[in-house]
Design a protein around this motif. Structure first.
Motif, mmCIF file in Angstrom:
data_model
loop_
_atom_site.group_PDB
_atom_site.id
_atom_site.type_symbol
_atom_site.label_atom_id
_atom_site.label_comp_id
_atom_site.label_asym_id
_atom_site.label_seq_id
_atom_site.Cartn_x
_atom_site.Cartn_y
_atom_site.Cartn_z
ATOM 1 N N THR A 197 -19.590 35.885 3.261
ATOM 2 C CA THR A 197 -19.117 37.243 2.958
ATOM 3 C C THR A 197 -18.466 37.927 4.151
ATOM 4 O OG1 THR A 197 -21.343 38.102 3.425
ATOM 5 C CG2 THR A 197 -20.799 37.598 1.116
ATOM 6 N N ARG A 198 -18.937 37.622 5.366
ATOM 7 C CA ARG A 198 -18.439 38.327 6.545
ATOM 8 C C ARG A 198 -17.632 37.458 7.505
ATOM 9 N NH1 ARG A 198 -22.993 41.020 9.680
ATOM 10 N NH2 ARG A 198 -21.180 41.855 10.781
ATOM 11 N N GLY A 199 -17.571 36.138 7.240
ATOM 12 C CA GLY A 199 -16.721 35.285 8.042
ATOM 13 C C GLY A 199 -17.457 34.383 9.008
ATOM 14 N N ALA A 200 -16.677 33.526 9.688
ATOM 15 C CA ALA A 200 -17.220 32.443 10.504
ATOM 16 C C ALA A 200 -17.921 32.907 11.770
ATOM 17 C CB ALA A 200 -16.094 31.480 10.874
ATOM 18 N N TYR A 201 -17.701 34.146 12.171
ATOM 19 C CA TYR A 201 -18.307 34.623 13.419
ATOM 20 C C TYR A 201 -19.685 35.233 13.184
ATOM 21 C CZ TYR A 201 -13.647 33.785 15.199
ATOM 22 O OH TYR A 201 -12.457 33.190 15.536
ATOM 23 N N THR A 202 -20.203 35.014 11.996
ATOM 24 C CA THR A 202 -21.524 35.522 11.645
ATOM 25 C C THR A 202 -22.339 34.419 10.975
ATOM 26 O OG1 THR A 202 -20.858 36.249 9.413
ATOM 27 C CG2 THR A 202 -20.539 37.814 11.223
#
Length: 773
Positions: free
Chosen positions: A403-408
């Motif tokens: 939901t929030r992307g690869a950096y999370t």
């Protein structure tokens, strides 16, 4: 940093030394032989990328991908990211000025000494391990400047996680030397470099100028010593012609392929193949098909250096292994791609050794990662810890990434593993439909790869993650492999029955014995006869350094190794917006009629004496082309004229003049073509042609702009005797193709490119309107 590559229109017809390729082997050969005072030309298939020009978004990265499949090729042949897909093993390599050094992980480690005790190495090289080869290692380190990730640099979670894995495995851990700069300044060859900004985008291309690729050292050093470098030149084959070598090549991104133009060639006294394991092998296989006598071992002994790529997905601790991409700013440091190593090479049996290194994934790929890892984890993953509480945490992290992307979440907590070990080096490269393929049945089923997989599962256990093997190393895909370290195919050996080149890198000239082509060498990873079990760049470099030392020694040359080296005092002018197009014209030519174009045309038809050319007209300064009184551009290409030579002639140093005013003829312009042509045998001819642009009764605009009156002279000028005359025309179908080749060069944006085409079109159409309407 100014451009290293020369405009292709400046290429000469002959050089003392031609180096094919610009990676570690090619960069070293160019630098060392230029330092020996020789005239050196470098030919590179890819484009020149400078820091700031590498893709850092998903859209830009996709635009630089080329994929060679068994049935077809997808993407530009100069795409930076070059994937070769085969039945048993796939290869990733770089395509650009600097070769794979542009997209590797920079690790500079020497091979274990036991590697060189293998009888597959020639005895002469084995005898030099402590002398010339050791000196080669030292010379390479002097230029590449490897150093370990500094202790006083920011702490890196991925490095800390690998150290944790090493303790669980009870194996040796350290920070390996990497070719990365950690301080600002001008380097030892006059190139300004910035210190690493810890972005993690090493393998998509360093936009910061901190990575010590050959573009930052060996290649500018070669340029400092007079070498000429040409890019977007695809070498097809080499051919022996008397005491010279002919290097046949295609100009990529020029439009010549649209016309199925013959290859151009450049001649040389010495040729050094350094196109990489796949590139050099492919060139020699094609040369062999064309009649060059070579060893039957060509293409054999291919190895992937035991490469394994795998992941510790969704671990219980932060890894932070995704590069910044275009998201630089306040992000936490990722660090160089590889900063740590678990070194397990010192095993009782050499081939059981391996190294495990941690890695980073380029930020340009970040948008694709959450869904890809979630799917791979579900289908292929093996969780190293259990319990409902742990599974809930893992599911929450996975949802956060989705939901929030690869950096999370889960992706942020994913460790990338890069492993090198030892395979049996039994792969074979061959040509199929004029393209290189690799055959290596059941390579992925070798027991060493299961052993690697088991060790990676153990390495992931203390991190609490899900171990994901390389997705294609599964029963679903037949346990295929992928390598970023291809070696072999043109291996060093005692004789032609066992290999392709001798210990010096000289190519064996038959299928048996030790006879060689004195002036044909290979200096890249293709000569390595077995796995190295560690990152190979430093060993490839050391072997190439040794090769250059022996080339110089055999000829009485002296290589000056003094540093620093100084760039030319005349600064390179900044690139200007230019324009180019490719044109094909066809007609007839007569050596019998030398005083009248029309009669020569008729006689040429009667004698069945055709002549045609495919020429690329290049202006590297659009403003000069439009405003200079002679409207001058340059020309390269080929001329096919059976009445002069059985095979196509290569055009270099050609001049094109657009709409030159005729003296005392206000309503007349000429388009002029002045070409220097060379046959394969080295004979020179001078081609002089013109189109007469003048409004006569009736509609003659098409005829005027598509009819070329030609005269060919012996030698290199129109002051020599006339060979013959003729008339050429542009066919409508060729004209349509020609329009598709019009290209703007050095434009900084799409808008600037469109503006340049608009200006050129207005000038062209405006001049014709002035004359005819």
């Amino acid at each position: 940093m100014s451009r290293l590559s020369n405009p292709i229109e400046n290429i000469q017809s002959h050089y003392k030394v031609v180096v094919i390729g610009s990676g570690y082997g090619g960069g070293i050969a160019a630098s060392r032989l230029a330092r020996a005072g020789q005239q050196v030309c470098v030919l590179e298939r890819g484009k020149e990328f400078q820091p700031g020009e590498y893709p850092n978004t998903d859209v830009n990265a996709v635009g630089e991908i080329q994929v060679d499949l068994p049935g077809k090729h997808i993407g530009s042949r100069t795409g930076l990211y070059d994937f070769r897909v085969n039945q048993d093993i796939n290869v990733f390599m770089g395509c650009g000025l600097g070769g794979t050094s542009l997209v590797n992980a920079n690790v500079s480690l020497q091979a274990e000494p036991r590697v060189f005790a293998d009888p597959r190495w020639p005895k002469e090289l084995q005898n030099d391990v402590d002398t010339l080869l050791a000196e080669g290692y030292r010379r390479a380190e002097e230029m590449l400047k490897p150093n370990s990730y500094p202790e006083d640099s920011p702490a890196l979670p991925k490095l800390q996680a690998l150290e944790k894995s090493s303790k669980y495995l009870n194996e040796k851990f350290y920070r390996p030397p990497i070719n990365v700069t950690f301080k600002d300044g001008v380097n030892h060859v006059g190139v300004e470099q910035k210190k690493c900004n810890f972005c993690g985008d090493c393998v998509s291309g360093c936009n910061h100028g901190a990575k010590n690729t050959t573009l930052m050292n060996y290649l500018p050093d070669a340029k400092n010593h007079g070498a000429e470098i040409y890019t977007q030149v695809s070498v097809r084959k080499v051919e022996k012609q008397g005491d010279r070598w002919l290097v046949h090549f295609q100009l990529l991104n020029s439009g010549q392929q649209i016309f199925d133009a013959p290859t151009m060639f450049v001649s040389a006294e010495i040729v050094i193949l350094a196109g990489g394991t796949l590139g050099s092998t492919e060139i020699l296989l094609r040369s062999q098909q064309a009649g060059l006598s070579l060893s039957n071992q060509l293409g054999h002994n291919f190895t992937g250096n035991g490469d394994v790529l795998a992941f510790g997905y969704n671990t219980d601790q932060t890894i932070n292994g995704i590069g910044f991409g275009n998201r630089a700013g306040t992000r936490e440091p990722v660090g160089p791609c590889i900063t740590g190593i678990i070194d397990m090479r010192e095993q009782p049996r050499l081939d059981n050794g391996m190294v495990i290194e941690e890695g980073s994934i380029p930020g340009a790929l970040a948008p694709f990662l959450p869904a890809s890892f979630a799917a791979a984890g579900k289908v292929l993953g093996k969780d190293s810890d259990e319990g409902w509480g742990d599974r809930l945490k893992e599911k929450l992290r996975e949802t956060e990434s989705l939901t929030r992307g690869a950096y999370t979440g889960a992706v942020r907590n994913t460790q990338t593993y890069l492993v090198m070990t030892h395979d049996d080096a039994a792969g074979q490269m061959y040509l199929e439909d004029d393209r290189l393929r690799i055959r290596w049945e059941d390579v992925g089923k070798q027991s060493i790869f299961q052993r690697v997989n088991d060790r990676l599962a153990e390495a992931t256990r203390p991190l609490g993650g899900t171990q994901i093997p390389n997705p294609i190393w599964t029963s679903l895909f037949g346990h295929d492999l992928v390598t970023v370290h291809p070696l072999g195919g043109c291996i060093l050996a005692e004789d032609a029955e066992r290999g392709v080149v001798n210990h010096k890198g000289q190519v064996f000239s038959s299928n048996r014995g030790t006879a060689v082509y004195e002036n044909l060498y290979i200096a890249d990873g293709s000569v390595i006869p077995r796995t190295l079990g560690v990152n190979p760049l430093l060993t490839i470099s050391a072997v190439a350094e040794r090769c250059c030392t022996l080339i110089a020694k055999d000829r009485g040359w002296t290589i000056n190794y003094d540093l620093p080296s100084v760039p030319p005092t005349t600064p390179t002018a900044p690139a200007k917006v230019g324009i180019q197009f490719t044109e094909t014209m066809r007609g007839y030519f007569s050596t019998q009629v030398k005083d009248d174009y029309q009669r020569a045309l008729q006689q040429g038809k009667k004698d069945n004496s055709p002549l045609q050319f495919t020429l690329t007209v290049i202006s590297d300064d659009l403003e000069d082309l439009l405003n200079d009184i002679d409207h001058t551009a340059k020309i390269v290409g080929t001329v096919t004229a059976p009445a002069i030579a059985a095979e196509p002639l290569t055009v270099t140093d050609g001049i094109f003049n657009l709409f030159v005013k005729e003296q005392d003829k206000a309503k007349t312009r000429q388009m002029r073509y002045d070409l220097h042509m060379t046959t394969k045998a080295g004979q020179k001819y001078y081609f002089e042609g013109f189109k007469e642009i003048h409004d006569d009764p009736g509609f003659d605009l098409w005829s005027d702009t598509t009819t070329l009156y030609i005269t060919i002279y012996e030698g290199d000028s129109n002051k020599n005797s006339v060979v013959g005359k003729g008339i050429l025309k542009i066919q409508p179908a060729d004209f349509i193709k020609q329009m598709t080749t019009l290209k703007v060069t050095n434009a900084l944006s799409r808008a600037e490119s469109l503006q340049a085409i608009d200006r050129f079109s207005r000038f062209f159409v405006g001049t014709l309107s002035e004359l005819y309407f």
